[in-house]
Design a protein around this motif. Sequence first.
Motif, short mmCIF file in Angstrom:
data_model
loop_
_atom_site.label_atom_id
_atom_site.label_comp_id
_atom_site.label_asym_id
_atom_site.label_seq_id
_atom_site.Cartn_x
_atom_site.Cartn_y
_atom_site.Cartn_z
N PRO C 209 184.46 11.57 20.34
CA PRO C 209 184.68 12.56 21.39
C PRO C 209 184.92 11.97 22.78
O PRO C 209 185.44 12.64 23.64
CB PRO C 209 183.38 13.38 21.36
CG PRO C 209 182.89 13.24 19.98
CD PRO C 209 183.23 11.85 19.57
N PRO C 213 188.18 13.96 24.32
CA PRO C 213 187.21 14.94 24.85
C PRO C 213 187.57 16.38 24.50
O PRO C 213 186.70 17.23 24.40
CB PRO C 213 187.26 14.72 26.36
CG PRO C 213 188.49 13.94 26.63
CD PRO C 213 188.80 13.16 25.39
N MET C 214 188.87 16.62 24.27
CA MET C 214 189.28 18.00 24.00
C MET C 214 188.92 18.46 22.59
O MET C 214 189.03 19.64 22.27
CB MET C 214 190.80 18.17 24.25
CG MET C 214 191.71 17.42 23.30
SD MET C 214 191.53 15.63 23.36
CE MET C 214 192.36 15.27 24.87
N ILE C 215 188.48 17.51 21.73
CA ILE C 215 188.09 17.94 20.37
C ILE C 215 186.60 17.72 20.15
O ILE C 215 186.14 17.71 19.03
CB ILE C 215 188.87 17.18 19.29
CG1 ILE C 215 188.65 15.67 19.43
CG2 ILE C 215 190.33 17.54 19.32
CD1 ILE C 215 188.85 14.93 18.16
N SER C 216 185.87 17.52 21.24
CA SER C 216 184.44 17.21 21.12
C SER C 216 183.69 18.29 20.34
O SER C 216 183.89 19.47 20.55
CB SER C 216 183.82 17.08 22.51
OG SER C 216 182.44 16.90 22.37
N ASN C 217 182.85 17.80 19.43
CA ASN C 217 182.02 18.75 18.68
C ASN C 217 180.54 18.47 18.89
O ASN C 217 179.71 18.84 18.09
CB ASN C 217 182.35 18.67 17.19
CG ASN C 217 182.12 17.28 16.65
OD1 ASN C 217 181.80 16.36 17.41
ND2 ASN C 217 182.28 17.10 15.36
#
Lengths: 94, 66, 484
Positions: C209, C213-217
């Motif tokens: 992530p 950062p835009m797909i951080s889970n």
Amino acid sequence: MIAFIALLCWMFALLCHGLLQPKIQRLLGVGCKHRALLQGLRLVLPLAALAVCMRQPMPLALLLWLGMFSLGGLMAGGMLSVASVRARKPRAEA
Amino acid sequence: MAFAYLCTLGLFFLVVGRPGNMLFQSIGLAVMPLLIVGLFALPGRVPGGGAGLFVLAMPLMQAGGL
Amino acid sequence: MRDILRNRMGWLHTWVGFVSGLVLVVVFTGGTLAMFDTEITRWMQPELAMLPQAPLTAEGLNHAGEQVQALREKEQTVFLALPSVRDPVLRILHYDGHAFVGPALDPRDGTDLNVRQTQGGQLFFDLHQSLYRGPVWGNMVTEVVGIGLLVAVLSGLIIHFRNLVPDLVLFRPFAAPGRAWLDAHLMAGVLMLPFIVMITYTGVVIHGPRLFPMISNGHGGKAGRPGHDRAHDAAPFAPLAPMWKQAEAVFGEGNIGFIRFEPRAVSFYRSDAADFVMTRDRVDFSPRDGQQIGVKRDERGDQSLGGIIRGLHYVRWGTLGLRWLYFICGAIGSAMMSAGLVLFVIKYRRTHGGTVRLALAEALTLAVTLGLPLASLGFLWSNRLIDPSLAHRELLEAKVFFLLWLCALLHGVLRSCTGLVRTAWREQAWGIAALGCGLPLLDVVSRRATAFTPGLDVYLAVDACAFGIGILALWGQSMIVHDR
């Protein structure tokens, strides 16, 4: 104990592998007399190491098997390089 | 490399549909180095200028708390 | 066509390998040492040497709970780490931006053991995961160089594809220096391939992530670090011991790792050592009456995959032998990358000898290869030489580490710019030899007044490793002399 046996198996397997390579044979100044035996050991010993490691639970068994491949290989490489340095000395003196 | 980064990002959004999926994130991060090596192996140049700017913006987005 | 591919891959391997390698040696060395971070911390708190291995008692836990309560009334955010096989004391910890620090308590009665404050082995952990530069930028750099390592591995495999198997155990120490370094780099690289790929890939996924950062889970992202909860509610909570017993009934005896105190719950987290799959399973209790609120387990599927990846990377579930295996593989991995850096400077000495750029590359290579172990040993020395009661001494120790490392870099730059880079290697090797071989002596002398009892313990292990590194450095510098 399991790790130690696996280490020995890998070390001897990779030692056999090294002795089968023409470059290393030239460095050691040896021929390949027992080719079939070395090939057989190279095949069987890693499987034996795997069988021993499988006595541990997964994934420890797999990590151990792969780890011992690395360490066994380094030990085999170290032994072969010591042997090649020793084999080189008499030739250099001659 | 910037192009590979964008490709990987595209892969996430195209394939996953739901960003944040751990499985596809793992696959994407395995694919990215392969893409970089593959792109370098290709003859000629790949478009990368615009992608470079996008990659530079990433840390700013991160620092901004995205 | 094949030659073009090899040339392209050669360029990629050389440059990505060198630029990433300078950081990766630090990351790998830090990670290798962090494999025993708890043990290093114990070595750096010699006051614990005399403490007998004792189980945690209800009285000890309740007393520790009272001390946590007192700290919470002062608006301090702390959590309580329970004793384990690796660290047999209770610890009240807070995050200082780099490490979890705080007092150590006797597990029998919860009294303060008055240990010296130190970042201990966690300095190496922080260096490994974020280069001591914090969770945003530091993590991002390590993530990028992690991808760089995977690229270097792939391109290296393509370059040497035909000779990978035949040259698997080929090492010719008597060959020309460049050839010998290449043999060492190849042999270690190929033999360590399973470990290097596994540890790098899992590390990259853990901090994925940061790069995306835009797909951080939330996996490895900003969430979920103990000690980060900002909400304070200083209302007193019920005694901890009954809750602890109930939590052990859920996760098994000895499987509670730490306790977090939040306004609405006291949470007992399962220990990372409890299982291969690393989770944040917890049992929540009401702080007012100690009633169990519920058991929160990580969801299966996605979280489980994350747990497996973390389990493989951190190996906190592993036996002592497995941790030693990781340690040795990590050390050899660092050496392999250092050999790659040396190969780079040897290659460019022929064409760029005498230039400032090459001098800088030589100095950086020296600083990460020998400067880092030198600074690490200096860090251990500073632990015993700085007054144990000094305020904020843990920050002073860290400063000593970075100052020594900076000195090693400046020394390398000065020597490289005057064309004496081999002398610089020898001098820094002598430095490592002196600090490494002298460390056991320092340990014995500094523990003599309080707690020196010879035995097979963490003190002996750290001393023996330092001594071994010292001897290795002595041998290395003599090899540089013979190589003239």
